[in-house]
Design a protein around this motif. Sequence first.
Motif, PDB file in Angstrom:
ATOM      1  N   ASN A   1      39.485  60.318  35.193  1.00  0.00           N
ATOM      2  CA  ASN A   1      40.571  59.712  35.973  1.00  0.00           C
ATOM      3  C   ASN A   1      41.924  60.330  35.618  1.00  0.00           C
ATOM      4  O   ASN A   1      42.757  60.559  36.498  1.00  0.00           O
ATOM      5  CB  ASN A   1      40.609  58.204  35.742  1.00  0.00           C
ATOM      6  CG  ASN A   1      39.496  57.478  36.443  1.00  0.00           C
ATOM      7  OD1 ASN A   1      38.923  57.987  37.404  1.00  0.00           O
ATOM      8  ND2 ASN A   1      39.160  56.291  35.959  1.00  0.00           N
TER       9      ASN A   1
ATOM     10  N   GLU B   1      39.962  55.377  21.793  1.00  0.00           N
ATOM     11  CA  GLU B   1      38.881  56.247  22.241  1.00  0.00           C
ATOM     12  C   GLU B   1      38.745  56.092  23.747  1.00  0.00           C
ATOM     13  O   GLU B   1      38.658  54.981  24.268  1.00  0.00           O
ATOM     14  CB  GLU B   1      37.579  55.863  21.549  1.00  0.00           C
ATOM     15  CG  GLU B   1      37.592  56.097  20.058  1.00  0.00           C
ATOM     16  CD  GLU B   1      36.293  55.692  19.410  1.00  0.00           C
ATOM     17  OE1 GLU B   1      35.268  55.613  20.117  1.00  0.00           O
ATOM     18  OE2 GLU B   1      36.306  55.452  18.202  1.00  0.00           O
ATOM     19  N   LYS B   2      38.726  57.231  24.436  1.00  0.00           N
ATOM     20  CA  LYS B   2      38.643  57.204  25.892  1.00  0.00           C
ATOM     21  C   LYS B   2      37.236  57.575  26.331  1.00  0.00           C
ATOM     22  O   LYS B   2      36.619  58.485  25.782  1.00  0.00           O
ATOM     23  CB  LYS B   2      39.650  58.175  26.491  1.00  0.00           C
ATOM     24  CG  LYS B   2      41.079  57.774  26.200  1.00  0.00           C
ATOM     25  CD  LYS B   2      42.054  58.717  26.818  1.00  0.00           C
ATOM     26  CE  LYS B   2      43.469  58.284  26.469  1.00  0.00           C
ATOM     27  NZ  LYS B   2      44.456  59.191  27.023  1.00  0.00           N
ATOM     28  N   SER B   3      36.789  56.857  27.333  1.00  0.00           N
ATOM     29  CA  SER B   3      35.464  57.135  27.871  1.00  0.00           C
ATOM     30  C   SER B   3      35.541  58.362  28.783  1.00  0.00           C
ATOM     31  O   SER B   3      36.626  58.754  29.221  1.00  0.00           O
ATOM     32  CB  SER B   3      34.948  55.921  28.649  1.00  0.00           C
ATOM     33  OG  SER B   3      35.739  55.745  29.806  1.00  0.00           O
ATOM     34  N   PRO B   4      34.406  58.973  29.082  1.00  0.00           N
ATOM     35  CA  PRO B   4      34.424  60.128  29.999  1.00  0.00           C
ATOM     36  C   PRO B   4      35.012  59.770  31.370  1.00  0.00           C
ATOM     37  O   PRO B   4      35.658  60.597  32.002  1.00  0.00           O
ATOM     38  CB  PRO B   4      32.960  60.529  30.112  1.00  0.00           C
ATOM     39  CG  PRO B   4      32.338  60.035  28.852  1.00  0.00           C
ATOM     40  CD  PRO B   4      33.094  58.779  28.492  1.00  0.00           C
ATOM     41  N   ALA B   5      34.789  58.539  31.805  1.00  0.00           N
ATOM     42  CA  ALA B   5      35.359  58.115  33.095  1.00  0.00           C
ATOM     43  C   ALA B   5      36.882  58.065  33.013  1.00  0.00           C
ATOM     44  O   ALA B   5      37.578  58.459  33.965  1.00  0.00           O
ATOM     45  CB  ALA B   5      34.804  56.753  33.488  1.00  0.00           C
ATOM     46  N   ASP B   6      37.422  57.590  31.881  1.00  0.00           N
ATOM     47  CA  ASP B   6      38.875  57.565  31.709  1.00  0.00           C
ATOM     48  C   ASP B   6      39.454  58.978  31.688  1.00  0.00           C
ATOM     49  O   ASP B   6      40.505  59.241  32.274  1.00  0.00           O
ATOM     50  CB  ASP B   6      39.249  56.847  30.413  1.00  0.00           C
ATOM     51  CG  ASP B   6      38.970  55.356  30.469  1.00  0.00           C
ATOM     52  OD1 ASP B   6      38.890  54.804  31.595  1.00  0.00           O
ATOM     53  OD2 ASP B   6      38.834  54.753  29.388  1.00  0.00           O
TER      54      ASP B   6
END
Length: 101
Positions: free
Chosen positions: A40, A32-37
Amino acid sequence: MRIFAAAILVTAFIAGPALAQDHVQRYREEIEKSPADLANEQRAQRAYQRAINSVPDQKPTDPWGIARSDNAPPAAAKTHAKPAAKAAAPKQAKPASAAAN
């Protein structure tokens, strides 16, 4: 006894960091990727596209150019068709003065 204690101590030092990991990704497991990831990744993709677009187009290369001479004309296409049948040329009449001889 000292050797046994030393072996346990070395094993604890080796196994400690491995047990401290909270999760190890397994094969085909989605992360699961965060919005920041995600932001980026999008920024990196845009930077990559800008870098690719800034590279000028290359002219086609000729890897065998040094093996050929530059002044040689390109090879003409050879035709393998048989020549057409020769038409019989009509004989020319002799002049009247030559016929008297």
